[in-house]
Scaffold this motif. Structure first.
Motif, mmCIF file in Angstrom:
data_model
loop_
_atom_site.group_PDB
_atom_site.id
_atom_site.type_symbol
_atom_site.label_atom_id
_atom_site.label_comp_id
_atom_site.label_asym_id
_atom_site.label_seq_id
_atom_site.Cartn_x
_atom_site.Cartn_y
_atom_site.Cartn_z
ATOM 1 N N HIS A 20 0.814 -1.496 0.073
ATOM 2 C CA HIS A 20 0.265 0.208 0.340
ATOM 3 C C HIS A 20 0.393 1.062 -0.245
ATOM 4 N N GLU A 21 1.856 1.644 1.102
ATOM 5 C CA GLU A 21 2.617 2.642 0.307
ATOM 6 C C GLU A 21 3.426 2.824 -0.498
ATOM 7 N N PHE A 22 3.838 1.429 -1.474
ATOM 8 C CA PHE A 22 4.302 1.329 -2.334
ATOM 9 C C PHE A 22 3.182 2.158 -3.421
ATOM 10 N N PHE A 23 1.877 2.134 -4.120
ATOM 11 C CA PHE A 23 0.852 2.107 -4.478
ATOM 12 C C PHE A 23 0.450 3.290 -4.299
ATOM 13 N N ASP A 24 0.085 3.920 -2.854
ATOM 14 C CA ASP A 24 -0.291 5.226 -3.024
ATOM 15 C C ASP A 24 0.434 6.066 -3.170
ATOM 16 N N GLY A 25 2.100 5.981 -3.267
ATOM 17 C CA GLY A 25 2.937 6.844 -3.793
ATOM 18 C C GLY A 25 2.853 7.208 -5.029
ATOM 19 N N GLU A 84 -1.620 11.626 -9.417
ATOM 20 C CA GLU A 84 -2.715 12.379 -9.352
ATOM 21 C C GLU A 84 -2.279 14.117 -9.000
ATOM 22 N N GLU A 85 -0.994 14.351 -8.818
ATOM 23 C CA GLU A 85 -0.667 15.548 -9.040
ATOM 24 C C GLU A 85 -0.314 15.704 -10.468
ATOM 25 N N LEU A 86 -0.067 15.373 -11.433
ATOM 26 C CA LEU A 86 1.043 15.367 -12.429
ATOM 27 C C LEU A 86 -1.783 15.477 -13.309
ATOM 28 N N TYR A 87 -2.082 14.536 -13.023
ATOM 29 C CA TYR A 87 -3.519 14.998 -13.270
ATOM 30 C C TYR A 87 -3.760 16.303 -12.678
ATOM 31 N N HIS A 88 -3.718 16.498 -11.615
ATOM 32 C CA HIS A 88 -4.519 18.033 -11.265
ATOM 33 C C HIS A 88 -3.738 19.191 -12.074
ATOM 34 N N LYS A 89 -2.665 19.032 -12.070
ATOM 35 C CA LYS A 89 -1.423 20.301 -12.601
ATOM 36 C C LYS A 89 -2.288 20.298 -13.769
ATOM 37 N N HIS A 90 -2.324 19.838 -15.028
ATOM 38 C CA HIS A 90 -2.599 19.620 -16.652
ATOM 39 C C HIS A 90 -4.100 19.290 -16.204
ATOM 40 N N ILE A 101 2.872 13.110 -21.237
ATOM 41 C CA ILE A 101 2.332 15.305 -20.445
ATOM 42 C C ILE A 101 3.797 14.779 -19.773
ATOM 43 N N GLY A 102 4.067 13.533 -18.669
ATOM 44 C CA GLY A 102 4.578 13.361 -17.783
ATOM 45 C C GLY A 102 5.286 11.898 -17.495
ATOM 46 N N ASN A 103 5.887 11.958 -16.402
ATOM 47 C CA ASN A 103 6.186 9.754 -16.775
ATOM 48 C C ASN A 103 6.212 9.829 -15.243
ATOM 49 N N VAL A 104 5.705 9.152 -14.260
ATOM 50 C CA VAL A 104 5.702 8.031 -12.928
ATOM 51 C C VAL A 104 6.685 7.399 -13.225
ATOM 52 N N ASP A 105 8.238 7.619 -12.514
ATOM 53 C CA ASP A 105 9.289 6.286 -12.865
ATOM 54 C C ASP A 105 9.283 5.526 -11.174
ATOM 55 N N ILE A 106 8.843 4.015 -11.287
ATOM 56 C CA ILE A 106 9.665 3.666 -9.764
ATOM 57 C C ILE A 106 10.063 3.561 -9.851
ATOM 58 N N ASP A 107 11.372 3.416 -9.338
ATOM 59 C CA ASP A 107 12.987 2.444 -9.072
ATOM 60 C C ASP A 107 12.380 0.854 -8.111
ATOM 61 N N LEU A 108 12.051 -0.028 -8.936
ATOM 62 C CA LEU A 108 11.437 -1.461 -8.190
ATOM 63 C C LEU A 108 12.164 -2.014 -7.217
ATOM 64 N N ALA A 109 14.025 -1.380 -7.699
ATOM 65 C CA ALA A 109 14.694 -2.153 -6.481
ATOM 66 C C ALA A 109 14.000 -1.864 -5.104
ATOM 67 N N GLU A 110 13.457 -0.688 -5.094
ATOM 68 C CA GLU A 110 13.235 -0.454 -4.220
ATOM 69 C C GLU A 110 12.440 -0.942 -2.759
ATOM 70 N N TRP A 111 11.623 -1.790 -3.800
ATOM 71 C CA TRP A 111 10.408 -2.135 -3.459
ATOM 72 C C TRP A 111 10.404 -3.638 -3.259
ATOM 73 N N ALA A 112 11.090 -3.654 -3.592
ATOM 74 C CA ALA A 112 11.806 -5.624 -4.248
ATOM 75 C C ALA A 112 11.378 -6.782 -2.869
ATOM 76 N N GLY A 113 10.367 -7.341 -2.627
ATOM 77 C CA GLY A 113 9.935 -8.417 -2.118
ATOM 78 C C GLY A 113 10.556 -9.493 -2.498
ATOM 79 N N PRO A 114 10.008 -10.864 -2.801
ATOM 80 C CA PRO A 114 10.730 -12.078 -2.542
ATOM 81 C C PRO A 114 10.408 -12.473 -4.278
ATOM 82 N N VAL A 124 3.333 6.600 -18.158
ATOM 83 C CA VAL A 124 2.963 7.902 -18.956
ATOM 84 C C VAL A 124 1.518 8.533 -18.775
ATOM 85 N N CYS A 125 1.740 9.772 -18.360
ATOM 86 C CA CYS A 125 0.617 10.830 -17.878
ATOM 87 C C CYS A 125 0.260 10.762 -19.451
#
Length: 149
Positions: free
Chosen positions: A35-40, A46-52, A114-127, A137-138
């Motif tokens: 949930h922490e990953f998904f929420d971030g 959502e920030e990009l969406y509301h901005k544009h 319009i913009g990208n949301v990049d997530i480094d999966l290494a930060e969140w790698a689980g099993p 890509v938005c």
């Protein structure tokens, strides 16, 4: 290429799986979603969406998913053409968040980055130990710019 009956059966399986996963998530028993990953990730989109899009009349295309084994058969293109024509989405701006598998299809039908949301999966790698950058890509489709599709 799958026939209509195969598609209907597969859709019913997906609906059943989605409902089961939703029930698990609501009850707090789904260990597959961080949930922490998904929420971030969602917050950044959502920030990009509301901005544009703030204050603009538009449509928001929330999801279009085609099973990998059926990609490239024209199903996604058919759905997009239908939506643009019959839902009259060709007459207003349409926002969407494209995943890697669907990005080229969205570009084909006139959506622009319009913009990208990049997530480094290494930060969140689980099993499963999945690493690398996942890019969402938005995108926005301007009805005048997409008139030639």
């Amino acid at each position: 290429m799958p026939d209509d009956l195969e598609i209907i059966k597969e859709v019913e399986k997906l609906r059943a799986a989605k409902n089961a996963n939703h029930e698990l998530s609501v009850k707090g028993g789904d260990d597959t979603l961080n949930h922490e990953f998904f929420d971030g990730w969602n917050r950044r989109m959502e920030e990009l969406y509301h901005k544009h899009m703030k204050g603009r009349e538009h449509a928001y295309w929330s999801a279009l998913m085609i099973l990998p084994e059926w990609q490239g058969c024209g199903i996604g293109s058919s759905i997009i053409r239908w939506a643009l024509e019959y839902l009259r989405l060709d007459s207003m701006p349409v926002w969407l968040n494209a995943q890697p598998d669907g990005y080229k299809l969205c570009k084909k039908f006139g959506w622009k980055d319009i913009g990208n949301v990049d997530i480094d999966l290494a930060e969140w790698a689980g099993p499963n130990k999945v690493y690398g950058i996942h890019r969402t890509v938005c995108m926005l489709r301007d009805p005048l710019a997409a008139a030639d599709v």
